[in-house]
Design a protein around this motif. Structure first.
Motif, PDB file in Angstrom:
ATOM      1  N   LEU A  87       0.830  -1.196   0.000  1.00 36.08           N
ATOM      2  CA  LEU A  87       0.000   0.000   0.000  1.00 36.08           C
ATOM      3  C   LEU A  87       0.865   1.246   0.000  1.00 36.08           C
ATOM      4  N   GLU A  88       1.578   1.494   1.069  1.00 30.00           N
ATOM      5  CA  GLU A  88       2.564   2.581   1.086  1.00 30.00           C
ATOM      6  C   GLU A  88       3.580   2.259   2.173  1.00 30.00           C
ATOM      7  N   HIS A  89       4.808   2.596   1.870  1.00 30.48           N
ATOM      8  CA  HIS A  89       5.910   2.347   2.809  1.00 30.48           C
ATOM      9  C   HIS A  89       5.896   0.872   3.242  1.00 30.48           C
ATOM     10  N   ASP A  90       5.716   0.613   4.538  1.00 36.19           N
ATOM     11  CA  ASP A  90       5.783  -0.756   5.046  1.00 36.19           C
ATOM     12  C   ASP A  90       4.408  -1.336   5.373  1.00 36.19           C
ATOM     13  N   ARG A  91       3.363  -0.760   4.791  1.00 36.97           N
ATOM     14  CA  ARG A  91       2.011  -1.287   4.986  1.00 36.97           C
ATOM     15  C   ARG A  91       1.633  -2.171   3.802  1.00 36.97           C
ATOM     16  N   TRP A  92       1.042  -3.345   4.110  1.00 39.54           N
ATOM     17  CA  TRP A  92       0.694  -4.318   3.073  1.00 39.54           C
ATOM     18  C   TRP A  92      -0.713  -4.846   3.286  1.00 39.54           C
ATOM     19  N   GLU A  93      -1.380  -5.120   2.174  1.00 38.02           N
ATOM     20  CA  GLU A  93      -2.612  -5.894   2.206  1.00 38.02           C
ATOM     21  C   GLU A  93      -2.205  -7.363   2.194  1.00 38.02           C
ATOM     22  N   THR A  94      -2.732  -8.147   3.124  1.00 38.51           N
ATOM     23  CA  THR A  94      -2.344  -9.544   3.245  1.00 38.51           C
ATOM     24  C   THR A  94      -3.566 -10.435   3.406  1.00 38.51           C
ATOM     25  N   GLN A 117      15.470 -11.258  19.309  1.00 40.20           N
ATOM     26  CA  GLN A 117      14.360 -10.466  18.788  1.00 40.20           C
ATOM     27  C   GLN A 117      14.001 -10.949  17.374  1.00 40.20           C
ATOM     28  N   PRO A 118      12.757 -10.756  16.936  1.00 43.81           N
ATOM     29  CA  PRO A 118      12.378 -11.205  15.593  1.00 43.81           C
ATOM     30  C   PRO A 118      13.084 -10.399  14.500  1.00 43.81           C
ATOM     31  N   LEU A 119      13.365 -11.060  13.390  1.00 36.93           N
ATOM     32  CA  LEU A 119      13.925 -10.366  12.230  1.00 36.93           C
ATOM     33  C   LEU A 119      12.889  -9.432  11.604  1.00 36.93           C
ATOM     34  N   LEU A 120      11.641  -9.848  11.695  1.00 43.97           N
ATOM     35  CA  LEU A 120      10.562  -9.107  11.056  1.00 43.97           C
ATOM     36  C   LEU A 120       9.311  -9.247  11.916  1.00 43.97           C
ATOM     37  N   THR A 121       8.602  -8.127  12.107  1.00 42.40           N
ATOM     38  CA  THR A 121       7.362  -8.139  12.884  1.00 42.40           C
ATOM     39  C   THR A 121       6.253  -7.479  12.081  1.00 42.40           C
ATOM     40  N   GLY A 141      17.073  -3.086   8.417  1.00 41.17           N
ATOM     41  CA  GLY A 141      17.708  -3.560   7.199  1.00 41.17           C
ATOM     42  C   GLY A 141      16.840  -3.316   5.979  1.00 41.17           C
ATOM     43  N   ILE A 142      16.924  -4.221   4.980  1.00 36.58           N
ATOM     44  CA  ILE A 142      16.216  -4.078   3.708  1.00 36.58           C
ATOM     45  C   ILE A 142      15.109  -5.119   3.634  1.00 36.58           C
ATOM     46  N   PHE A 143      13.893  -4.650   3.434  1.00 37.42           N
ATOM     47  CA  PHE A 143      12.718  -5.528   3.491  1.00 37.42           C
ATOM     48  C   PHE A 143      12.804  -6.677   2.484  1.00 37.42           C
ATOM     49  N   THR A 144      13.176  -6.369   1.233  1.00 39.73           N
ATOM     50  CA  THR A 144      13.194  -7.423   0.213  1.00 39.73           C
ATOM     51  C   THR A 144      14.230  -8.498   0.531  1.00 39.73           C
ATOM     52  N   GLU A 145      15.328  -8.103   1.165  1.00 35.97           N
ATOM     53  CA  GLU A 145      16.335  -9.100   1.547  1.00 35.97           C
ATOM     54  C   GLU A 145      15.797 -10.000   2.658  1.00 35.97           C
ATOM     55  N   LEU A 146      15.057  -9.422   3.598  1.00 40.74           N
ATOM     56  CA  LEU A 146      14.441 -10.223   4.648  1.00 40.74           C
ATOM     57  C   LEU A 146      13.380 -11.160   4.074  1.00 40.74           C
ATOM     58  N   LEU A 147      12.655 -10.659   3.088  1.00 38.19           N
ATOM     59  CA  LEU A 147      11.624 -11.477   2.456  1.00 38.19           C
ATOM     60  C   LEU A 147      12.252 -12.669   1.722  1.00 38.19           C
ATOM     61  N   ASP A 148      13.348 -12.430   1.025  1.00 32.07           N
ATOM     62  CA  ASP A 148      14.054 -13.525   0.351  1.00 32.07           C
ATOM     63  C   ASP A 148      14.530 -14.570   1.354  1.00 32.07           C
ATOM     64  N   ARG A 149      14.896 -14.105   2.533  1.00 36.52           N
ATOM     65  CA  ARG A 149      15.426 -15.001   3.564  1.00 36.52           C
ATOM     66  C   ARG A 149      14.313 -15.779   4.277  1.00 36.52           C
ATOM     67  N   LEU A 150      13.201 -15.112   4.539  1.00 37.17           N
ATOM     68  CA  LEU A 150      12.146 -15.697   5.366  1.00 37.17           C
ATOM     69  C   LEU A 150      10.967 -16.260   4.581  1.00 37.17           C
ATOM     70  N   GLY A 151      10.728 -15.731   3.390  1.00 38.42           N
ATOM     71  CA  GLY A 151       9.507 -16.060   2.663  1.00 38.42           C
ATOM     72  C   GLY A 151       9.604 -17.311   1.805  1.00 38.42           C
ATOM     73  N   GLU A 152       8.447 -17.857   1.494  1.00 35.68           N
ATOM     74  CA  GLU A 152       8.323 -18.978   0.563  1.00 35.68           C
ATOM     75  C   GLU A 152       7.479 -18.541  -0.624  1.00 35.68           C
ATOM     76  N   MET A 153       7.617 -19.271  -1.753  1.00 34.92           N
ATOM     77  CA  MET A 153       6.811 -18.961  -2.926  1.00 34.92           C
ATOM     78  C   MET A 153       5.336 -19.252  -2.633  1.00 34.92           C
TER      79      MET A 153
END
Length: 348
Positions: A87-94, A117-121, A141-153
């Motif tokens: 949506l904007e900045h660090d806000r997402w529709e999920t 502490q969590p890497l992402l909250t 840090g960088i959100f997309t790098e954290l997503l690559d590390r934590l996320g699945e397809m």
């Protein structure tokens, strides 16, 4: 027009669960609109159907590893978030599962730093219907790098096998990160095969449409006309707009790779009353079903879709419902592989 007109019997075992070892090894069903002829071959036979001067239009969107598995720190309950739209900045529709555990203000933790502490909250800021949640992410840090590390397809719900290689749910030309799902017709192409087509005189153009998970949601209305399509973001730059315009004026065919490219091309064509194709971007909720008159697309490379889906309706708009139902019946009879990791169809 009734949704049931686009129903057909699909044995569950025909829904491909894993990609083939080689991208171009899939089968190809060619459907000729003028004659009604339907023929079967290999995907690489596409080179025989394309002609010098044709323009292959590819969606270069890149799938985010948007499936996040976390816990609620206060209860230890496991939660899944699927990122749908920034949506904007660090806000997402999920899309949350189980959503009932995520009320306003709830926090979800993903991963763990050295200090515990969590890497992402994620913090829930708004509740919606059918599991929808607006969340704000907190991180260092960088959100997309954290997503690559934590996320699945975010594989579609009808695929139950784990994907071992994330790249197999990306096209080889994926560039613009932002999709919640792959433009799957493009998964059949390899760089060498695209180069082979170019040597034959086929040109390539690129556009971007970030695919939303709404594409997998079943229709909830009986009448097609009552269905409301989800909205998706698209972009077309000046160089590719010019290439599409020149091809159309020169008599070449515009060949859309996938329903996402098709919908974007028709959206763009509908924006300019003078028939010009210009660089543009925005949101589209175009719904293409029989009765629609195509403005740009002359041919389509697509996969085999699920019964009563908006994708089957789009294909039927191009080739006619009776011919498409005939082709799908043949595909089931000959045990073609369906959907994301399945075989391909070329309508021309």
């Amino acid at each position: 027009m009734n949704v049931d007109w686009f129903d057909f019997e699909l044995p569950e075992q025909l829904i491909a669960q894993t990609p083939l070892a080689q991208r171009t090894a899939s089968r190809l069903m060619a459907v000729e609109r003028g004659t009604g002829n339907i023929s079967s071959g290999r995907f690489t036979d596409l080179a025989q159907y394309l002609q010098p001067g044709d323009l292959l239009v590819l969606n270069d969107t890149k799938v985010l590893p948007a499936r996040l598995l976390g816990i609620k720190p206060d209860t230890g309950a496991r939660v899944e978030l699927l990122l749908l739209k920034q949506l904007e900045h660090d806000r997402w529709e999920t899309l949350a599962k189980p959503a009932k555990r995520l009320k306003l203000g709830a926090r979800i933790a993903f991963g763990e730093r050295e200090d515990g502490q969590p890497l992402l909250t994620a913090v829930v800021e708004q509740e919606g219907e059918m599991g929808a949640r607006i969340v704000r992410f907190e991180y260092e840090g960088i959100f997309t790098e954290l997503l690559d590390r934590l996320g699945e397809m975010p594989l579609p719900p009808y695929i139950h096998e784990r994907l071992e290689d994330k790249d197999r749910y990306q096209t080889v030309y994926a560039r613009a990160q932002g999709s919640a799902a792959a433009p799957t017709a493009g998964l059949h192409f390899t760089e060498p095969f695209l180069q082979e087509l170019q040597r034959k005189g086929v040109q390539l153009a690129y556009l971007t449409l970030h695919v939303g998970l709404g594409t997998f949601r079943p229709m909830s209305t009986e009448r097609i006309e009552d269905h409301v399509m989800h909205s998706e973001y698209y972009e077309l730059d000046e160089a590719n707009a010019r290439l599409i315009q020149e091809t159309k004026r020169g008599g070449g065919r515009i060949v859309a790779v996938g329903t996402t490219s098709c919908r974007t091309l028709e959206t763009v064509a509908g924006r300019f009353a003078d028939g010009q194709i210009k660089a543009c971007s925005g949101w589209t909720d175009i719904f293409i079903y029989p009765g629609y008159e195509f403005k740009l697309v002359d041919a389509l490379v697509t996969n085999f879709h699920l019964p009563k889906s908006t994708l089957v309706m789009l294909v039927s708009a191009l080739a006619g419902r009776e011919l498409v139902m005939q082709a799908y019946s043949k595909a089931v009879e000959e045990q073609y592989r369906f959907f994301s990791f399945g075989d391909a169809m070329f309508i021309y």
